[in-house]
Design a protein around this motif. Structure first.
Motif, PDB file in Angstrom:
ATOM      1  N   VAL A 113      42.229  48.458 -12.292  1.00  0.00           N
ATOM      2  CA  VAL A 113      41.001  48.361 -11.511  1.00  0.00           C
ATOM      3  C   VAL A 113      41.152  47.652 -10.174  1.00  0.00           C
ATOM      4  O   VAL A 113      40.310  47.832  -9.282  1.00  0.00           O
ATOM      5  CB  VAL A 113      39.873  47.676 -12.316  1.00  0.00           C
ATOM      6  N   ALA A 114      42.189  46.835  -9.991  1.00  0.00           N
ATOM      7  CA  ALA A 114      42.275  46.096  -8.725  1.00  0.00           C
ATOM      8  C   ALA A 114      43.644  45.456  -8.541  1.00  0.00           C
ATOM      9  O   ALA A 114      44.389  45.240  -9.507  1.00  0.00           O
ATOM     10  CB  ALA A 114      41.200  45.005  -8.669  1.00  0.00           C
ATOM     11  N   PHE A 115      43.943  45.166  -7.287  1.00  0.00           N
ATOM     12  CA  PHE A 115      45.108  44.371  -6.920  1.00  0.00           C
ATOM     13  C   PHE A 115      44.604  43.124  -6.191  1.00  0.00           C
ATOM     14  O   PHE A 115      43.532  43.141  -5.559  1.00  0.00           O
ATOM     15  CB  PHE A 115      46.038  45.150  -5.981  1.00  0.00           C
ATOM     16  N   VAL A 116      45.374  42.041  -6.268  1.00  0.00           N
ATOM     17  CA  VAL A 116      45.009  40.819  -5.558  1.00  0.00           C
ATOM     18  C   VAL A 116      46.277  40.010  -5.286  1.00  0.00           C
ATOM     19  O   VAL A 116      47.162  39.921  -6.134  1.00  0.00           O
ATOM     20  CB  VAL A 116      43.999  39.971  -6.371  1.00  0.00           C
ATOM     21  N   PRO A 117      46.392  39.423  -4.088  1.00  0.00           N
ATOM     22  CA  PRO A 117      47.545  38.549  -3.837  1.00  0.00           C
ATOM     23  C   PRO A 117      47.302  37.156  -4.396  1.00  0.00           C
ATOM     24  O   PRO A 117      46.171  36.800  -4.749  1.00  0.00           O
ATOM     25  CB  PRO A 117      47.613  38.510  -2.311  1.00  0.00           C
ATOM     26  N   SER A 118      48.343  36.388  -4.472  1.00  0.00           N
ATOM     27  CA  SER A 118      48.216  34.967  -4.765  1.00  0.00           C
ATOM     28  C   SER A 118      48.283  34.210  -3.446  1.00  0.00           C
ATOM     29  O   SER A 118      48.651  34.763  -2.404  1.00  0.00           O
ATOM     30  CB  SER A 118      49.331  34.502  -5.703  1.00  0.00           C
ATOM     31  N   VAL A 119      47.918  32.946  -3.485  1.00  0.00           N
ATOM     32  CA  VAL A 119      47.912  32.130  -2.272  1.00  0.00           C
ATOM     33  C   VAL A 119      48.394  30.727  -2.626  1.00  0.00           C
ATOM     34  O   VAL A 119      48.073  30.191  -3.692  1.00  0.00           O
ATOM     35  CB  VAL A 119      46.501  32.096  -1.629  1.00  0.00           C
ATOM     36  N   PHE A 120      49.190  30.153  -1.750  1.00  0.00           N
ATOM     37  CA  PHE A 120      49.604  28.757  -1.890  1.00  0.00           C
ATOM     38  C   PHE A 120      48.566  27.886  -1.190  1.00  0.00           C
ATOM     39  O   PHE A 120      48.241  28.116  -0.015  1.00  0.00           O
ATOM     40  CB  PHE A 120      50.989  28.529  -1.275  1.00  0.00           C
ATOM     41  N   VAL A 121      48.033  26.911  -1.932  1.00  0.00           N
ATOM     42  CA  VAL A 121      46.977  26.058  -1.391  1.00  0.00           C
ATOM     43  C   VAL A 121      47.325  24.588  -1.600  1.00  0.00           C
ATOM     44  O   VAL A 121      48.111  24.237  -2.487  1.00  0.00           O
ATOM     45  CB  VAL A 121      45.618  26.355  -2.056  1.00  0.00           C
ATOM     46  N   VAL A 122      46.700  23.740  -0.771  1.00  0.00           N
ATOM     47  CA  VAL A 122      46.832  22.289  -0.905  1.00  0.00           C
ATOM     48  C   VAL A 122      45.441  21.677  -0.765  1.00  0.00           C
ATOM     49  O   VAL A 122      44.509  22.340  -0.276  1.00  0.00           O
ATOM     50  CB  VAL A 122      47.780  21.694   0.166  1.00  0.00           C
ATOM     51  N   PRO A 123      45.255  20.417  -1.176  1.00  0.00           N
ATOM     52  CA  PRO A 123      43.951  19.776  -0.975  1.00  0.00           C
ATOM     53  C   PRO A 123      43.597  19.734   0.513  1.00  0.00           C
ATOM     54  O   PRO A 123      44.487  19.677   1.379  1.00  0.00           O
ATOM     55  CB  PRO A 123      44.162  18.367  -1.526  1.00  0.00           C
ATOM     56  N   ALA A 124      42.333  19.763   0.805  1.00  0.00           N
ATOM     57  CA  ALA A 124      41.904  19.761   2.205  1.00  0.00           C
ATOM     58  C   ALA A 124      42.419  18.538   2.969  1.00  0.00           C
ATOM     59  O   ALA A 124      42.675  18.610   4.176  1.00  0.00           O
ATOM     60  CB  ALA A 124      40.383  19.816   2.276  1.00  0.00           C
ATOM     61  N   ALA A 125      42.573  17.412   2.273  1.00  0.00           N
ATOM     62  CA  ALA A 125      43.028  16.179   2.924  1.00  0.00           C
ATOM     63  C   ALA A 125      44.545  16.044   2.963  1.00  0.00           C
ATOM     64  O   ALA A 125      45.067  15.022   3.434  1.00  0.00           O
ATOM     65  CB  ALA A 125      42.420  14.973   2.209  1.00  0.00           C
ATOM     66  N   SER A 126      45.269  17.044   2.494  1.00  0.00           N
ATOM     67  CA  SER A 126      46.730  16.957   2.437  1.00  0.00           C
ATOM     68  C   SER A 126      47.362  16.875   3.819  1.00  0.00           C
ATOM     69  O   SER A 126      46.853  17.431   4.803  1.00  0.00           O
ATOM     70  CB  SER A 126      47.286  18.188   1.714  1.00  0.00           C
ATOM     71  N   ASP A 127      48.491  16.176   3.893  1.00  0.00           N
ATOM     72  CA  ASP A 127      49.265  16.108   5.137  1.00  0.00           C
ATOM     73  C   ASP A 127      50.060  17.381   5.381  1.00  0.00           C
ATOM     74  O   ASP A 127      50.621  17.557   6.463  1.00  0.00           O
ATOM     75  CB  ASP A 127      50.230  14.907   5.091  1.00  0.00           C
ATOM     76  N   LEU A 128      50.146  18.237   4.377  1.00  0.00           N
ATOM     77  CA  LEU A 128      50.879  19.495   4.524  1.00  0.00           C
ATOM     78  C   LEU A 128      49.983  20.497   5.252  1.00  0.00           C
ATOM     79  O   LEU A 128      49.026  21.026   4.684  1.00  0.00           O
ATOM     80  CB  LEU A 128      51.287  20.039   3.147  1.00  0.00           C
ATOM     81  N   ARG A 129      50.289  20.753   6.520  1.00  0.00           N
ATOM     82  CA  ARG A 129      49.419  21.603   7.328  1.00  0.00           C
ATOM     83  C   ARG A 129      49.784  23.074   7.235  1.00  0.00           C
ATOM     84  O   ARG A 129      48.965  23.940   7.518  1.00  0.00           O
ATOM     85  CB  ARG A 129      49.484  21.171   8.798  1.00  0.00           C
ATOM     86  N   GLY A 130      51.035  23.370   6.874  1.00  0.00           N
ATOM     87  CA  GLY A 130      51.479  24.747   6.778  1.00  0.00           C
ATOM     88  C   GLY A 130      52.583  24.876   5.746  1.00  0.00           C
ATOM     89  O   GLY A 130      53.065  23.870   5.200  1.00  0.00           O
ATOM     90  N   LEU A 131      53.007  26.105   5.489  1.00  0.00           N
ATOM     91  CA  LEU A 131      54.054  26.316   4.488  1.00  0.00           C
ATOM     92  C   LEU A 131      55.355  25.644   4.901  1.00  0.00           C
ATOM     93  O   LEU A 131      56.092  25.144   4.044  1.00  0.00           O
ATOM     94  CB  LEU A 131      54.282  27.817   4.280  1.00  0.00           C
ATOM     95  N   ASP A 132      55.639  25.598   6.213  1.00  0.00           N
ATOM     96  CA  ASP A 132      56.874  24.948   6.661  1.00  0.00           C
ATOM     97  C   ASP A 132      56.880  23.466   6.314  1.00  0.00           C
ATOM     98  O   ASP A 132      57.922  22.896   5.958  1.00  0.00           O
ATOM     99  CB  ASP A 132      57.081  25.156   8.164  1.00  0.00           C
ATOM    100  N   ASP A 133      55.700  22.818   6.373  1.00  0.00           N
ATOM    101  CA  ASP A 133      55.609  21.405   5.978  1.00  0.00           C
ATOM    102  C   ASP A 133      55.914  21.240   4.483  1.00  0.00           C
ATOM    103  O   ASP A 133      56.619  20.315   4.074  1.00  0.00           O
ATOM    104  CB  ASP A 133      54.200  20.857   6.252  1.00  0.00           C
ATOM    105  N   ALA A 134      55.361  22.156   3.673  1.00  0.00           N
ATOM    106  CA  ALA A 134      55.585  22.078   2.225  1.00  0.00           C
ATOM    107  C   ALA A 134      57.055  22.277   1.895  1.00  0.00           C
ATOM    108  O   ALA A 134      57.623  21.557   1.063  1.00  0.00           O
ATOM    109  CB  ALA A 134      54.726  23.115   1.508  1.00  0.00           C
ATOM    110  N   LEU A 135      57.679  23.252   2.547  1.00  0.00           N
ATOM    111  CA  LEU A 135      59.089  23.511   2.273  1.00  0.00           C
ATOM    112  C   LEU A 135      59.970  22.368   2.766  1.00  0.00           C
ATOM    113  O   LEU A 135      60.967  22.015   2.130  1.00  0.00           O
ATOM    114  CB  LEU A 135      59.501  24.829   2.929  1.00  0.00           C
ATOM    115  N   ALA A 136      59.601  21.780   3.906  1.00  0.00           N
ATOM    116  CA  ALA A 136      60.361  20.631   4.413  1.00  0.00           C
ATOM    117  C   ALA A 136      60.281  19.466   3.429  1.00  0.00           C
ATOM    118  O   ALA A 136      61.287  18.790   3.160  1.00  0.00           O
ATOM    119  CB  ALA A 136      59.822  20.210   5.782  1.00  0.00           C
TER     120      ALA A 136
END
Length: 328
Positions: free
Chosen positions: A127-150
Protein backbone atom coordinates in the motif's frame (compact mmCIF):
# COMPACT_ATOMS: atom_id res chain seq x y z
CA UNK A 1 15.32 -18.98 -2.09
CA UNK A 2 12.06 -20.92 -2.22
CA UNK A 3 9.17 -19.02 -3.76
CA UNK A 4 7.61 -16.90 -1.03
CA UNK A 5 4.32 -18.25 0.28
CA UNK A 6 2.86 -21.49 -0.90
CA UNK A 7 0.10 -21.00 -3.42
CA UNK A 8 -3.34 -21.57 -2.02
CA UNK A 9 -5.05 -22.57 -5.25
CA UNK A 10 -4.19 -26.31 -5.10
CA UNK A 11 -5.44 -26.45 -1.53
CA UNK A 12 -8.76 -24.93 -2.50
CA UNK A 13 -9.06 -27.23 -5.51
CA UNK A 14 -8.40 -30.31 -3.39
CA UNK A 15 -10.92 -29.14 -0.83
CA UNK A 16 -13.63 -28.70 -3.44
CA UNK A 17 -12.83 -32.05 -4.99
CA UNK A 18 -13.11 -33.77 -1.62
CA UNK A 19 -16.24 -32.01 -0.46
CA UNK A 20 -18.09 -31.59 -3.72
CA UNK A 21 -19.82 -28.46 -5.00
CA UNK A 22 -22.22 -26.58 -2.72
CA UNK A 23 -25.85 -27.71 -2.97
CA UNK A 24 -27.91 -25.88 -5.58
CA UNK A 25 -28.74 -22.36 -4.45
CA UNK A 26 -26.17 -22.41 -1.62
CA UNK A 27 -23.36 -19.84 -1.95
CA UNK A 28 -19.75 -20.74 -1.17
CA UNK A 29 -18.65 -19.77 2.32
CA UNK A 30 -16.41 -16.95 1.07
CA UNK A 31 -19.20 -15.39 -1.04
CA UNK A 32 -20.64 -13.68 2.05
CA UNK A 33 -17.24 -12.42 3.23
CA UNK A 34 -17.07 -10.51 5.44
CA UNK A 35 -19.95 -11.32 7.75
CA UNK A 36 -18.34 -10.05 10.97
CA UNK A 37 -15.51 -7.68 12.06
CA UNK A 38 -12.05 -7.90 10.52
CA UNK A 39 -8.91 -7.40 12.61
CA UNK A 40 -5.70 -5.86 11.30
CA UNK A 41 -2.78 -6.83 13.53
CA UNK A 42 -0.04 -4.18 13.59
CA UNK A 43 3.39 -5.43 14.55
CA UNK A 44 4.47 -2.17 16.24
CA UNK A 45 3.08 0.08 19.02
CA UNK A 46 0.64 2.96 18.47
CA UNK A 47 2.11 6.16 17.08
CA UNK A 48 4.55 4.70 14.56
CA UNK A 49 4.26 4.85 10.79
CA UNK A 50 2.92 1.30 10.39
CA UNK A 51 0.22 1.96 13.00
CA UNK A 52 -0.79 5.28 11.43
CA UNK A 53 -1.09 3.67 8.02
CA UNK A 54 -3.11 0.71 9.31
CA UNK A 55 -5.58 3.02 11.03
CA UNK A 56 -6.00 5.21 7.95
CA UNK A 57 -6.56 2.22 5.66
CA UNK A 58 -8.69 0.41 8.24
CA UNK A 59 -11.08 3.34 8.68
CA UNK A 60 -11.84 3.36 4.96
CA UNK A 61 -11.79 -0.42 4.61
CA UNK A 62 -14.73 -0.84 6.95
CA UNK A 63 -16.75 1.40 4.64
CA UNK A 64 -15.77 -0.77 1.67
CA UNK A 65 -16.48 -4.08 3.42
CA UNK A 66 -19.53 -3.04 5.41
CA UNK A 67 -18.09 -4.50 8.62
CA UNK A 68 -16.04 -2.99 11.48
CA UNK A 69 -12.27 -3.14 11.01
CA UNK A 70 -10.34 -3.28 14.28
CA UNK A 71 -6.65 -2.38 14.54
CA UNK A 72 -4.82 -4.41 17.18
CA UNK A 73 -1.25 -3.61 18.18
CA UNK A 74 0.97 -6.62 18.93
CA UNK A 75 4.51 -5.16 19.19
CA UNK A 76 7.76 -6.91 19.95
CA UNK A 77 10.70 -8.74 18.37
CA UNK A 78 10.71 -6.48 15.31
CA UNK A 79 7.25 -7.60 14.33
CA UNK A 80 7.68 -11.32 14.94
CA UNK A 81 5.20 -11.46 17.83
CA UNK A 82 2.35 -9.98 15.81
CA UNK A 83 3.28 -12.05 12.76
CA UNK A 84 3.13 -15.25 14.80
CA UNK A 85 -0.37 -14.34 16.01
CA UNK A 86 -1.61 -13.99 12.44
CA UNK A 87 0.27 -17.07 11.21
CA UNK A 88 -1.64 -19.13 13.78
CA UNK A 89 -5.03 -17.55 12.96
CA UNK A 90 -7.70 -19.25 10.83
CA UNK A 91 -7.14 -18.59 7.09
CA UNK A 92 -10.53 -16.95 6.59
CA UNK A 93 -9.67 -13.30 5.90
CA UNK A 94 -10.78 -12.04 9.32
CA UNK A 95 -7.27 -11.61 10.74
CA UNK A 96 -4.79 -9.67 8.60
CA UNK A 97 -1.24 -8.48 9.19
CA UNK A 98 0.05 -4.98 8.43
CA UNK A 99 3.82 -5.18 8.04
CA UNK A 100 6.71 -3.19 6.70
CA UNK A 101 10.08 -4.19 5.25
CA UNK A 102 11.05 -5.71 8.60
CA UNK A 103 9.13 -8.79 7.50
CA UNK A 104 11.70 -9.33 4.74
CA UNK A 105 14.66 -8.42 6.96
CA UNK A 106 13.78 -10.61 9.94
CA UNK A 107 14.59 -14.01 8.36
CA UNK A 108 18.23 -12.94 8.12
CA UNK A 109 18.30 -11.66 11.71
CA UNK A 110 16.13 -14.08 13.71
CA UNK A 111 16.93 -17.79 13.42
CA UNK A 112 13.70 -18.97 15.04
CA UNK A 113 10.86 -16.42 14.84
CA UNK A 114 8.20 -19.03 15.59
CA UNK A 115 6.70 -19.08 12.10
CA UNK A 116 7.75 -19.45 8.48
CA UNK A 117 7.53 -16.27 6.39
CA UNK A 118 7.59 -18.43 3.24
CA UNK A 119 4.91 -20.95 4.22
CA UNK A 120 2.61 -19.24 6.71
CA UNK A 121 1.44 -16.16 4.80
CA UNK A 122 -0.07 -15.07 1.53
CA UNK A 123 0.43 -11.57 0.14
CA UNK A 124 -2.60 -9.28 -0.23
CA UNK A 125 -1.35 -5.84 -1.32
CA UNK A 126 1.50 -3.35 -0.98
CA UNK A 127 0.00 0.00 0.00
CA UNK A 128 2.84 2.49 0.49
CA UNK A 129 6.53 3.30 0.60
CA UNK A 130 8.19 5.62 3.13
CA UNK A 131 11.79 6.66 3.82
CA UNK A 132 13.41 6.72 7.21
CA UNK A 133 14.99 9.84 8.66
CA UNK A 134 17.84 10.48 11.08
CA UNK A 135 16.71 12.91 13.77
CA UNK A 136 18.13 14.58 16.88
CA UNK A 137 16.53 16.58 19.71
CA UNK A 138 15.76 20.16 18.76
CA UNK A 139 18.30 21.40 21.34
CA UNK A 140 21.09 19.11 20.09
CA UNK A 141 24.47 20.53 19.11
CA UNK A 142 24.43 18.23 16.08
CA UNK A 143 23.27 20.57 13.32
CA UNK A 144 23.72 18.20 10.38
CA UNK A 145 24.66 14.65 9.47
CA UNK A 146 28.32 15.66 9.12
CA UNK A 147 28.31 16.76 12.78
CA UNK A 148 26.84 13.41 13.85
CA UNK A 149 29.39 11.45 11.84
CA UNK A 150 32.24 13.60 13.14
CA UNK A 151 31.12 12.89 16.70
CA UNK A 152 30.88 9.17 15.93
CA UNK A 153 34.41 9.17 14.52
CA UNK A 154 35.93 11.05 17.44
CA UNK A 155 36.75 7.90 19.39
CA UNK A 156 33.38 7.74 21.12
CA UNK A 157 30.43 5.73 19.83
CA UNK A 158 27.30 7.76 19.08
CA UNK A 159 24.09 6.05 20.28
CA UNK A 160 21.15 5.90 17.87
CA UNK A 161 17.63 4.74 18.64
CA UNK A 162 15.72 2.59 16.17
CA UNK A 163 12.22 1.15 15.95
CA UNK A 164 13.54 -2.29 16.92
CA UNK A 165 16.10 -5.00 16.21
CA UNK A 166 16.08 -5.97 12.57
CA UNK A 167 13.87 -3.08 11.47
CA UNK A 168 14.72 -1.01 8.37
CA UNK A 169 15.75 1.76 10.76
CA UNK A 170 18.19 -0.57 12.54
CA UNK A 171 19.61 -1.48 9.14
CA UNK A 172 19.75 2.20 8.13
CA UNK A 173 21.99 3.00 11.10
CA UNK A 174 24.24 0.00 10.59
CA UNK A 175 24.59 0.80 6.88
CA UNK A 176 25.48 4.41 7.71
CA UNK A 177 28.14 3.34 10.20
CA UNK A 178 29.76 0.98 7.71
CA UNK A 179 29.56 3.33 4.74
CA UNK A 180 30.83 6.37 6.64
CA UNK A 181 33.43 4.65 8.80
CA UNK A 182 31.74 5.83 11.97
CA UNK A 183 30.98 4.15 15.30
CA UNK A 184 27.25 4.06 16.04
CA UNK A 185 25.78 2.22 19.04
CA UNK A 186 22.36 0.70 18.33
CA UNK A 187 19.63 1.24 20.95
CA UNK A 188 16.54 -0.78 19.90
CA UNK A 189 12.99 0.11 20.93
CA UNK A 190 9.65 -1.67 20.52
CA UNK A 191 8.49 0.71 17.81
CA UNK A 192 9.17 4.17 16.40
CA UNK A 193 6.86 5.87 18.91
CA UNK A 194 8.88 4.90 22.01
CA UNK A 195 12.13 5.66 20.18
CA UNK A 196 10.93 9.15 19.30
CA UNK A 197 9.92 9.82 22.90
CA UNK A 198 13.42 9.13 24.19
CA UNK A 199 15.14 11.04 21.39
CA UNK A 200 12.97 14.10 22.09
CA UNK A 201 13.84 13.82 25.78
CA UNK A 202 17.55 13.66 25.00
CA UNK A 203 17.90 10.13 26.37
CA UNK A 204 19.47 9.03 23.06
CA UNK A 205 21.61 11.32 20.91
CA UNK A 206 20.08 10.40 17.55
CA UNK A 207 17.20 8.39 16.16
CA UNK A 208 16.57 6.49 12.94
CA UNK A 209 12.78 6.41 12.50
CA UNK A 210 10.17 6.50 9.76
CA UNK A 211 9.64 9.89 8.17
CA UNK A 212 5.88 9.53 8.67
CA UNK A 213 6.17 9.14 12.45
CA UNK A 214 8.77 11.91 12.84
CA UNK A 215 7.26 14.53 10.51
CA UNK A 216 4.76 16.06 12.98
CA UNK A 217 7.43 16.35 15.66
CA UNK A 218 9.87 17.93 13.22
CA UNK A 219 7.20 20.42 12.12
CA UNK A 220 6.44 21.21 15.78
CA UNK A 221 10.10 22.02 16.44
CA UNK A 222 10.63 19.12 18.84
CA UNK A 223 13.09 17.30 16.59
CA UNK A 224 15.63 18.28 13.95
CA UNK A 225 15.97 16.17 10.82
CA UNK A 226 19.53 15.46 9.68
CA UNK A 227 19.00 13.27 6.61
CA UNK A 228 16.50 11.01 4.86
CA UNK A 229 17.52 7.52 3.81
CA UNK A 230 15.70 7.40 0.45
CA UNK A 231 17.48 7.78 -2.92
CA UNK A 232 15.76 11.16 -3.44
CA UNK A 233 14.49 13.80 -1.03
CA UNK A 234 11.10 13.19 0.56
CA UNK A 235 8.22 15.42 -0.64
CA UNK A 236 7.19 15.62 3.02
CA UNK A 237 10.44 17.36 4.00
CA UNK A 238 12.06 18.61 0.78
CA UNK A 239 14.57 20.78 2.65
CA UNK A 240 16.14 17.73 4.32
CA UNK A 241 18.99 16.30 2.24
CA UNK A 242 19.51 12.60 1.65
CA UNK A 243 22.33 10.65 3.26
CA UNK A 244 23.89 10.23 -0.18
CA UNK A 245 23.97 14.00 -0.67
CA UNK A 246 26.00 14.39 2.51
CA UNK A 247 29.15 12.52 1.65
CA UNK A 248 27.88 8.92 1.60
CA UNK A 249 27.41 8.20 -2.12
CA UNK A 250 25.24 5.26 -3.09
CA UNK A 251 23.46 5.12 0.25
CA UNK A 252 19.73 4.35 -0.13
CA UNK A 253 17.16 2.48 1.95
CA UNK A 254 13.40 2.79 1.49
CA UNK A 255 10.63 0.94 3.30
CA UNK A 256 7.38 -0.60 2.07
CA UNK A 257 4.16 -1.33 3.94
CA UNK A 258 1.54 -3.90 3.06
CA UNK A 259 -1.10 -6.40 4.11
CA UNK A 260 -0.66 -10.16 4.47
CA UNK A 261 -3.14 -12.91 5.33
CA UNK A 262 -2.59 -16.40 6.72
CA UNK A 263 -1.59 -19.01 4.16
CA UNK A 264 -4.52 -20.91 2.58
CA UNK A 265 -6.82 -17.90 2.80
CA UNK A 266 -9.27 -18.44 -0.09
CA UNK A 267 -8.15 -16.69 -3.30
CA UNK A 268 -11.57 -15.06 -3.66
CA UNK A 269 -11.16 -13.45 -0.23
CA UNK A 270 -7.63 -12.27 -1.04
CA UNK A 271 -8.89 -10.82 -4.33
CA UNK A 272 -11.75 -9.00 -2.58
CA UNK A 273 -9.40 -7.49 -0.01
CA UNK A 274 -6.91 -6.49 -2.69
CA UNK A 275 -9.59 -4.76 -4.76
CA UNK A 276 -11.06 -2.97 -1.73
CA UNK A 277 -7.71 -1.65 -0.47
CA UNK A 278 -6.55 -0.68 -3.97
CA UNK A 279 -9.72 1.36 -4.42
CA UNK A 280 -9.06 3.09 -1.10
CA UNK A 281 -5.43 3.90 -1.89
CA UNK A 282 -6.38 5.33 -5.29
CA UNK A 283 -8.84 7.82 -3.79
CA UNK A 284 -7.49 11.41 -4.08
CA UNK A 285 -8.33 12.22 -0.45
CA UNK A 286 -6.50 9.14 0.82
CA UNK A 287 -3.51 9.83 -1.42
CA UNK A 288 -3.33 13.40 -0.11
CA UNK A 289 -3.61 12.19 3.48
CA UNK A 290 -0.88 9.58 3.03
CA UNK A 291 1.46 12.03 1.32
CA UNK A 292 0.98 14.50 4.17
CA UNK A 293 2.20 11.76 6.52
CA UNK A 294 5.25 11.04 4.39
CA UNK A 295 4.00 7.97 2.53
CA UNK A 296 4.17 7.40 -1.20
CA UNK A 297 0.90 5.58 -1.99
CA UNK A 298 1.13 2.29 -3.89
CA UNK A 299 -1.13 -0.57 -4.87
CA UNK A 300 -0.14 -3.89 -6.31
CA UNK A 301 -1.47 -7.30 -7.20
CA UNK A 302 -0.92 -10.04 -4.63
CA UNK A 303 1.59 -11.69 -6.99
CA UNK A 304 3.60 -8.49 -7.48
CA UNK A 305 3.75 -7.92 -3.72
CA UNK A 306 4.72 -11.54 -3.15
CA UNK A 307 7.57 -11.26 -5.65
CA UNK A 308 8.79 -7.99 -4.11
CA UNK A 309 8.93 -9.53 -0.65
CA UNK A 310 10.80 -12.57 -1.98
CA UNK A 311 13.37 -10.34 -3.73
CA UNK A 312 13.85 -8.25 -0.57
CA UNK A 313 14.32 -11.36 1.56
CA UNK A 314 17.19 -12.34 -0.72
CA UNK A 315 18.68 -8.84 -0.77
CA UNK A 316 18.40 -8.16 2.95
CA UNK A 317 19.49 -11.68 3.81
CA UNK A 318 22.79 -11.14 2.02
CA UNK A 319 23.19 -7.73 3.66
CA UNK A 320 22.52 -8.84 7.23
CA UNK A 321 24.81 -11.85 6.76
CA UNK A 322 27.65 -9.58 5.63
CA UNK A 323 27.07 -7.37 8.66
CA UNK A 324 26.80 -10.30 11.06
CA UNK A 325 23.49 -8.98 12.39
CA UNK A 326 21.81 -11.39 14.79
CA UNK A 327 19.12 -10.60 17.34
CA UNK A 328 18.53 -14.05 18.87
Amino acid sequence: MKRLFQTVIPLVALSLAACGNPPSGEAPKDAAYPSHPVTIVVTFPPGGGTDLLARRIGASLQEQLGQPVVVENRPGASGNIGARVVAESPPDGYTLLMVNSSFAINPGVYRNPGFSPERDFTAVINVAFVPSVFVVPAASDLRGLDDALAAARAGKSLPFASCGNGTPQHLAGEMLARAAGASLQHVPYKGCGPALTDVMAGQVAMGAVTASSAAPLIAAGKLRALAVTSPARSPLMPAVPTVAEQGVPGYALDQWHGLLAPAATPPAVVAKLNAAVAKIVQRPDVQASLREQGFTPASSTPRAFQDMIAADMDRYGALTASMGLRAD
